[in-house]
Each structure stands twice: as C-alpha cells, then as structure tokens.
Scaffold this motif. Sequence first.
Motif, PDB file in Angstrom:
ATOM      1  N   THR A  98       0.949  -1.251   0.145  1.00  0.00           N
ATOM      2  CA  THR A  98       0.081   0.013   0.110  1.00  0.00           C
ATOM      3  C   THR A  98       0.873   1.232  -0.038  1.00  0.00           C
ATOM      4  OG1 THR A  98      -1.507  -0.997   1.283  1.00  0.00           O
ATOM      5  CG2 THR A  98      -1.702   1.346   1.207  1.00  0.00           C
ATOM      6  N   PRO A  99       0.606   1.969  -0.861  1.00  0.00           N
ATOM      7  CA  PRO A  99       1.596   3.321  -0.925  1.00  0.00           C
ATOM      8  C   PRO A  99       1.339   4.090   0.290  1.00  0.00           C
ATOM      9  CG  PRO A  99      -0.406   3.450  -2.676  1.00  0.00           C
ATOM     10  CD  PRO A  99      -0.390   2.309  -1.995  1.00  0.00           C
ATOM     11  N   PRO A 100       2.342   4.941   0.919  1.00  0.00           N
ATOM     12  CA  PRO A 100       2.001   5.899   2.007  1.00  0.00           C
ATOM     13  C   PRO A 100       1.216   6.914   1.647  1.00  0.00           C
ATOM     14  CG  PRO A 100       4.221   6.258   1.083  1.00  0.00           C
ATOM     15  CD  PRO A 100       3.787   5.022   0.363  1.00  0.00           C
ATOM     16  N   ILE A 101       0.353   7.326   2.627  1.00  0.00           N
ATOM     17  CA  ILE A 101      -0.355   8.516   2.436  1.00  0.00           C
ATOM     18  C   ILE A 101       0.318   9.632   2.346  1.00  0.00           C
ATOM     19  CG2 ILE A 101      -2.081   9.821   3.754  1.00  0.00           C
ATOM     20  CD1 ILE A 101      -3.199   7.426   5.108  1.00  0.00           C
ATOM     21  N   ARG A 102       0.011  10.784   1.217  1.00  0.00           N
ATOM     22  CA  ARG A 102       0.799  11.692   1.121  1.00  0.00           C
ATOM     23  C   ARG A 102       0.600  13.047   1.633  1.00  0.00           C
ATOM     24  NH1 ARG A 102       3.517  11.588  -3.746  1.00  0.00           N
ATOM     25  NH2 ARG A 102       2.443  13.785  -4.383  1.00  0.00           N
ATOM     26  N   VAL A 103       1.576  13.466   2.402  1.00  0.00           N
ATOM     27  CA  VAL A 103       1.097  14.649   3.449  1.00  0.00           C
ATOM     28  C   VAL A 103       1.795  15.854   2.927  1.00  0.00           C
ATOM     29  CG1 VAL A 103       1.158  15.479   5.916  1.00  0.00           C
ATOM     30  CG2 VAL A 103       0.726  12.961   5.415  1.00  0.00           C
ATOM     31  N   LEU A 104       1.293  17.011   2.934  1.00  0.00           N
ATOM     32  CA  LEU A 104       1.742  18.193   2.638  1.00  0.00           C
ATOM     33  C   LEU A 104       1.487  18.935   3.839  1.00  0.00           C
ATOM     34  CD1 LEU A 104       2.751  20.556   0.745  1.00  0.00           C
ATOM     35  CD2 LEU A 104       0.407  21.073   0.235  1.00  0.00           C
ATOM     36  N   ILE A 105       2.652  19.608   4.356  1.00  0.00           N
ATOM     37  CA  ILE A 105       2.389  20.440   5.529  1.00  0.00           C
ATOM     38  C   ILE A 105       2.474  22.027   5.289  1.00  0.00           C
ATOM     39  CG2 ILE A 105       3.897  21.360   7.740  1.00  0.00           C
ATOM     40  CD1 ILE A 105       4.938  18.498   7.759  1.00  0.00           C
ATOM     41  N   VAL A 106       1.777  22.806   5.747  1.00  0.00           N
ATOM     42  CA  VAL A 106       1.435  24.251   5.410  1.00  0.00           C
ATOM     43  C   VAL A 106       1.841  25.076   6.724  1.00  0.00           C
ATOM     44  CG1 VAL A 106       0.229  26.026   4.216  1.00  0.00           C
ATOM     45  CG2 VAL A 106      -0.019  23.637   3.380  1.00  0.00           C
ATOM     46  N   GLU A 107       2.725  25.596   7.012  1.00  0.00           N
ATOM     47  CA  GLU A 107       3.249  26.205   8.245  1.00  0.00           C
ATOM     48  C   GLU A 107       4.398  27.216   8.073  1.00  0.00           C
ATOM     49  OE1 GLU A 107       3.834  27.597  11.482  1.00  0.00           O
ATOM     50  OE2 GLU A 107       2.571  25.593  11.865  1.00  0.00           O
ATOM     51  N   ASP A 108       3.973  28.437   8.598  1.00  0.00           N
ATOM     52  CA  ASP A 108       5.170  29.467   8.030  1.00  0.00           C
ATOM     53  C   ASP A 108       6.200  29.571   9.190  1.00  0.00           C
ATOM     54  OD1 ASP A 108       3.267  30.457  10.175  1.00  0.00           O
ATOM     55  OD2 ASP A 108       3.949  32.288   9.905  1.00  0.00           O
ATOM     56  N   ASP A 109       6.038  28.904  10.272  1.00  0.00           N
ATOM     57  CA  ASP A 109       7.224  28.778  11.072  1.00  0.00           C
ATOM     58  C   ASP A 109       8.033  27.254  10.856  1.00  0.00           C
ATOM     59  OD1 ASP A 109       9.113  28.078  13.211  1.00  0.00           O
ATOM     60  OD2 ASP A 109       7.999  29.101  14.662  1.00  0.00           O
ATOM     61  N   GLU A 110       9.143  27.591  10.059  1.00  0.00           N
ATOM     62  CA  GLU A 110       9.788  26.323   9.509  1.00  0.00           C
ATOM     63  C   GLU A 110      10.358  25.496  10.860  1.00  0.00           C
ATOM     64  OE1 GLU A 110      13.248  27.786   7.477  1.00  0.00           O
ATOM     65  OE2 GLU A 110      12.040  28.892   5.863  1.00  0.00           O
ATOM     66  N   ARG A 111      10.607  25.869  11.916  1.00  0.00           N
ATOM     67  CA  ARG A 111      10.920  25.113  13.128  1.00  0.00           C
ATOM     68  C   ARG A 111       9.846  24.142  13.284  1.00  0.00           C
ATOM     69  NH1 ARG A 111      13.200  29.475  17.105  1.00  0.00           N
ATOM     70  NH2 ARG A 111      11.240  30.474  16.195  1.00  0.00           N
ATOM     71  N   ILE A 112       8.389  24.673  13.410  1.00  0.00           N
ATOM     72  CA  ILE A 112       7.484  23.841  14.008  1.00  0.00           C
ATOM     73  C   ILE A 112       7.195  22.908  12.701  1.00  0.00           C
ATOM     74  CG2 ILE A 112       4.975  23.921  14.281  1.00  0.00           C
ATOM     75  CD1 ILE A 112       5.477  26.557  15.885  1.00  0.00           C
ATOM     76  N   ALA A 113       7.361  23.581  11.269  1.00  0.00           N
ATOM     77  CA  ALA A 113       6.987  22.657  10.187  1.00  0.00           C
ATOM     78  C   ALA A 113       8.004  21.139  10.035  1.00  0.00           C
ATOM     79  CB  ALA A 113       7.253  23.444   8.753  1.00  0.00           C
ATOM     80  N   GLU A 114       9.312  21.417  10.794  1.00  0.00           N
ATOM     81  CA  GLU A 114      10.043  20.320  10.778  1.00  0.00           C
ATOM     82  C   GLU A 114       9.605  19.511  11.848  1.00  0.00           C
ATOM     83  OE1 GLU A 114      13.443  17.891  10.280  1.00  0.00           O
ATOM     84  OE2 GLU A 114      12.390  19.210   9.037  1.00  0.00           O
TER      85      GLU A 114
END
Length: 242
Positions: free
Chosen positions: A9-25
């Motif tokens: 089963t292919p992984p669920i593809r996730v896009l993160i939309v977050e302006d704080d790069e530290r929190i996005a990481e």
Amino acid sequence: MKADAANATPPIRVLIVEDDERIAEINRRFVEKVPGFGVVGIATDEPQALELMSVLEPDLVLLDIYFPETSGLELLRTIGQQHRQADVIMITAAKEVEAVREAIRGGVFDYIIKPVLFSRMQETLQRYESFHRTIKQLGQDNASIGQDEIDRLLQGSTKKEAPGPGASLPKGIDKLTLDKIVQAISEANAPLTAEETAKRIGVSRSTARRYLEHLAEEGKLRADLSYGDVGRPERVYFRKNK
C-alpha cells in the motif's frame, strides 16, 4: 519480493503548510514516525501551498491558520473548492470559537491545538489512515454505500471519548510518582523541563517526561516549546491558569 513491493500500500501523502519552519520540521518528524505516512512537501506561505497542492496532489494537508499575508481558513476554502481529493487537519494556536467553527464547517478531519503532542498527532493520523483506507476501498468497489459503512466512516473521524475521572491510570503511571510530579510543577515559579522536574523529585528524565506528557494529555498541565539561543527547542511544562 518484487510482487510484494508492487502490492504494498503506498504511503498517505502529506503536505505541511506552516510558516514557522521549526514547527514545520517538528510536524514532519512526527508524521514520519507514524507508519503509512510520508511528507511530500512543506509550504511556508499561500502561493507555495497552492503550487504544491497542484503539483503534488497530496492526500492530507496539515494546515496552520495564522499566516502573515492570509488565513489558513481561506486556504481551507480554496482546498475544498479546487483540491477535493485532499483532506485537511488543522494544526494551529488559534483557540477562538469562531475559528474552530469555521474550520469544522470547512470539513476538517481534526483540529489540533499547538504545541502538538506526538501521542495526539499519532492518534489522529491512525484514525485518518483507517478513514482513508475505507474510503479508497469503497471507491474502488464502485458500489453504493449503506448506513453501516457511513456510521463507521463518521465514527472513524470522531475522537474517542476520554476516560472518566474514576478510570484507572494507564500502564507505567503510578499515583505516588504522579502526585510528586504535580506537586513539583505546582511549587515551581516558572515552567519546568523534564530534566528539571526529574532532579526535583529524584527520578530519571525519561520517567519525568512520561508523567509530564500524561498530565499534558489529560489537560492538567500545559506544554510549550522553549527556543534557546542554540540547540533544538525543548518542551517545558506548567500549570494551566484556572
């Protein structure tokens, strides 16, 4: 071996939309710790988010509300209109009732308040994985859907009820140590890290962290991120204002 790979089963593809790069990481690391998910991109503003939505066609978007030039709620509406294949989980510091109401009306799968606990993220993603798999299977069958299937889908997108006050403590948590942790936090004049708490009551850092996270999940403490001058951010814990 090749047949197994083809049937995986292919992984669920996730896009993160977050302006704080530290929190996005941090969010990226959390997502990739949960089996069955993969982060395909990170967007830090609206133009980038819309471009990556079109190019990557993610299954799931982790979306903040606060952006310098726009609102995540506006992005939510755009995603609903132009990218109907994608589901959205709000991850935000916004606690206003109207923001929560608008997000729910916009069809979000869940709404998580920052700072995010990994256990909370994991629970949501596991529910979403079940929901996503069921929807995909029903779509492949190309059959009409009955009330039982609808009920299961709706239940899958609803959080489990928290145990009542009389419920037993989870495995690995004993009342004596829990009381000591609560007392240490109560007596502190400033937020404490897991290491500071451990020193106060004479336990290991990992033990203190486990109890602190349990109390945060129960809503008895607040957890936040402290960004020092050097090094990675560290979680701190403090009592909620009554």
